[in-house]
Design a protein around this motif. Structure first.
Motif, short mmCIF file in Angstrom:
data_model
loop_
_atom_site.label_atom_id
_atom_site.label_comp_id
_atom_site.label_asym_id
_atom_site.label_seq_id
_atom_site.Cartn_x
_atom_site.Cartn_y
_atom_site.Cartn_z
N ASP A 136 -103.24 -39.85 3.45
CA ASP A 136 -102.01 -38.75 4.50
C ASP A 136 -101.00 -38.77 2.79
O ASP A 136 -101.30 -39.61 2.10
CB ASP A 136 -101.08 -39.38 5.08
N TYR A 167 -98.13 -36.47 2.01
CA TYR A 167 -96.90 -36.11 2.62
C TYR A 167 -95.78 -35.12 0.68
O TYR A 167 -96.09 -35.43 -0.34
CB TYR A 167 -95.74 -36.83 2.65
N ILE A 195 -90.64 -31.49 4.60
CA ILE A 195 -91.52 -32.07 4.47
C ILE A 195 -92.61 -31.39 5.19
O ILE A 195 -92.70 -31.60 5.98
CB ILE A 195 -91.16 -33.26 5.10
N LYS A 197 -96.56 -32.52 5.84
CA LYS A 197 -98.00 -33.79 5.59
C LYS A 197 -98.47 -33.70 5.77
O LYS A 197 -99.55 -32.36 7.44
CB LYS A 197 -97.83 -34.72 6.19
N ASP A 246 -102.69 -34.61 7.21
CA ASP A 246 -103.15 -36.56 6.96
C ASP A 246 -104.74 -36.30 6.32
O ASP A 246 -105.42 -35.27 6.14
CB ASP A 246 -103.22 -36.62 8.61
N LEU A 294 -92.63 -32.27 9.58
CA LEU A 294 -91.96 -33.74 9.88
C LEU A 294 -90.69 -33.14 10.15
O LEU A 294 -90.29 -32.72 8.71
CB LEU A 294 -92.20 -34.20 8.65
N VAL A 344 -89.24 -40.73 4.63
CA VAL A 344 -90.21 -39.63 5.82
C VAL A 344 -89.71 -41.24 7.10
O VAL A 344 -90.48 -41.94 6.87
CB VAL A 344 -91.18 -39.13 5.20
N TYR A 350 -92.18 -42.56 3.17
CA TYR A 350 -92.63 -43.01 2.30
C TYR A 350 -90.81 -42.97 1.80
O TYR A 350 -90.09 -42.38 2.50
CB TYR A 350 -92.43 -41.77 1.44
#
Length: 186
Positions: free
Chosen positions: A144, A146, A154, A156, A158, A166, A178, A186
């Motif tokens: 993934d 980020y 943020i 994301k 995948d 997020l 995160v 992270y």
């Protein structure tokens, strides 16, 4: 006597000075080298530097990237697969790849000295509304990606290309973490 020239009396100092005059006396020279385009660096501006697991030093410049082996530079540009020659940032992921962020907000990564275009750059283009000059936070973890995007929060993507914003994140000091429902990612 402890020293062999002590018996020479008043001449020992003169002999020592004459002997020392033949030796080169110098202070320590710092090991600093200035590399330029003549040495193989592709640009005049270096935005980021990273070292890979093999010890190579990678430079992100305004005219491509350069790999330094300690003696020579090898240059990578759009002819080698970069989406843009102006490279802003590098990041390592959890499997040893070096990710490349270009000025035009496109991602690619280095794998076995080849540049691989990130297959979901279209998701980044869909998400951004303004030019993003750097990612606040950037990581590739378990497939993934980020992205902490300036003014956007943020984001994301995948490993299958599904993108989502997020809502769960926490800032600790100057680092952003995160969170998913159960752990720090992270």
């Amino acid at each position: 006597h402890l020293l062999p020239f002590v018996n020479l009396g008043k001449y020992s100092l003169i002999i020592f000075i004459l002997f020392s005059a033949g030796m080169r006396l110098s202070a320590q020279v710092p090991l600093i080298y200035n590399y330029t385009g003549k040495d193989g660096i592709p640009g005049t501006e270096v935005f980021d530097i990273i070292q890979d697991e093999r010890g190579y030093i990678w430079l992100a410049t305004n005219k491509g990237i350069a790999r330094f082996n300690g003696k020579t530079f090898e240059t990578y540009t759009t002819t080698d697969g970069l989406q843009d020659n102006s490279i802003i940032e590098f990041e390592k992921d959890d499997v040893g790849r070096i990710w490349i962020l270009s000025y035009n907000n496109q991602l690619s990564y280095l794998e076995k000295d080849s540049i691989i275009l990130y297959p979901f750059n279209d998701k980044i283009r869909e998400w951004e509304m303004n030019q993003v000059y750097c990612f606040v936070s950037f990581a590739a973890h378990k497939g993934d990606v980020y992205l902490g995007m300036t003014g956007k929060g943020i984001f994301k993507i995948d490993k299958f290309g599904s993108a989502d914003s997020l809502e769960y994140f926490k800032i600790h000091g100057s680092s952003a973490y995160v969170l998913n429902e159960s752990q720090v990612i992270y």
